[in-house]
Design a protein around this motif. Structure first.
Motif: not given
Length: 285
Positions: A88-100, A202-218
């Motif tokens: 999440l923190h990497a995503l917030e700073w735009g580091d989508y590569s690390s977030a993935i 990047h909205l698409g990358l951010a939404e992809l990662v956030l979606g994974w984080l929701f699913r892992l929480g569930l």
């Protein structure tokens, strides 16, 4: 039986949003601002879910739950929890590569925790009783025997967890197409537009990662969180699950679907766009 006792664990289960990046990182500063403006509710919901898990981890630290079963699960659960927070923190700073990459690791840890919570305690106990933690006298060193443990069976048994792992893996590994998509997403059939250290929003990358984080929480509340060895889910967990499922159900969010082409199943990203005002695209991997 080894002489290992289960000591009171140290718990630090508080999660928070990322701090504002320094001004010297304009891409990260923009990503942090845009994430807060466009996806702040999603990011807050991820943090809320992590804090609910932190509450359960704190409750499990009590003497009643000081068992091998809980001690075994704490390890991969904690590592996956931290991986999700840092994603999440990497995503917030735009580091989508690390977030993935972090999201993929979190899925691996979720599978290990689920396996241990369900039926893997015997293997963990055998490792511990067999001297898995001890002393290497000749080397004048402490010894922690690795005992490789990956739960491919759990990834296969839990389709949603397996799907998250597969989706994140497709983008986390150094495949040519995945690397181009993450680092050169403005490329086309006519040109390659490479970047280095790109941290623009990047909205698409951010939404992809956030979606994974929701699913892992569930998935946590369907596996470890409801294990008989654990204390009950804290108040608010059921409400969080309902809101996470609603967030995932938005049809306009970027997500990965599977399509079959010439007998081969391939990932298809839908609603791919850098900014909300841009036209949505579909990307076949």
């Amino acid at each position: 039986m080894s002489g290992h006792r289960i000591s009171p664990p140290r718990i630090d289960g508080l999660a928070s949003r990322a701090a504002r990046p320094p001004a010297e990182l304009p891409g990260s500063t923009n990503a942090w601002r845009q994430t807060g403006f466009l996806l702040g509710e999603d990011a807050d919901l991820v943090v809320e879910g992590l804090n609910l898990e932190g509450e359960q981890a704190s409750a499990a630290a009590g003497a009643k739950f000081r068992t091998r079963a809980v001690a075994a699960v704490y390890g991969p659960w904690s590592r996956g929890w931290l991986a999700r927070l840092q994603a999440l923190h990497a995503l917030e700073w735009g580091d989508y590569s690390s977030a993935i990459v972090l999201a993929r690791a979190a899925a691996d840890f979720a599978a290990a925790a689920a396996a241990l919570a369900e039926s893997g305690l015997e293997e963990w106990s055998a490792w511990l009783d067999g001297g898995g933690i001890g002393d290497a006298h000749e080397q004048h060193a402490a010894r922690f025997d690795l005992h490789p443990f990956r739960s491919a069976e759990t990834l296969a048994r839990l389709p949603e967890l397996g799907a998250v792992y597969r989706e994140a893996s497709d983008l986390a590994l150094p495949h040519f197409g995945a690397t181009a998509l993450v680092t050169a997403s403005e490329s086309s059939a006519e040109r390659v537009l490479a970047t280095f250290g790109d941290r623009d929003f990047h909205l698409g990358l951010a939404e992809l990662v956030l979606g994974w984080l929701f699913r892992l929480g569930l998935i946590h509340w369907e596996t470890v969180g409801t294990s008989a060895a654990m204390p009950p889910a804290p108040e608010g967990a059921a409400g969080w699950r309902a809101r996470a499922e609603r967030a995932l159900g938005r049809r306009d969010r970027c997500r990965i679907e599977r399509v079959e082409i010439d007998g081969i199943e391939r990932p298809l990203i839908v609603n791919w766009r850098r900014e909300p005002r841009a036209a949505s695209r579909r990307v076949l991997l």
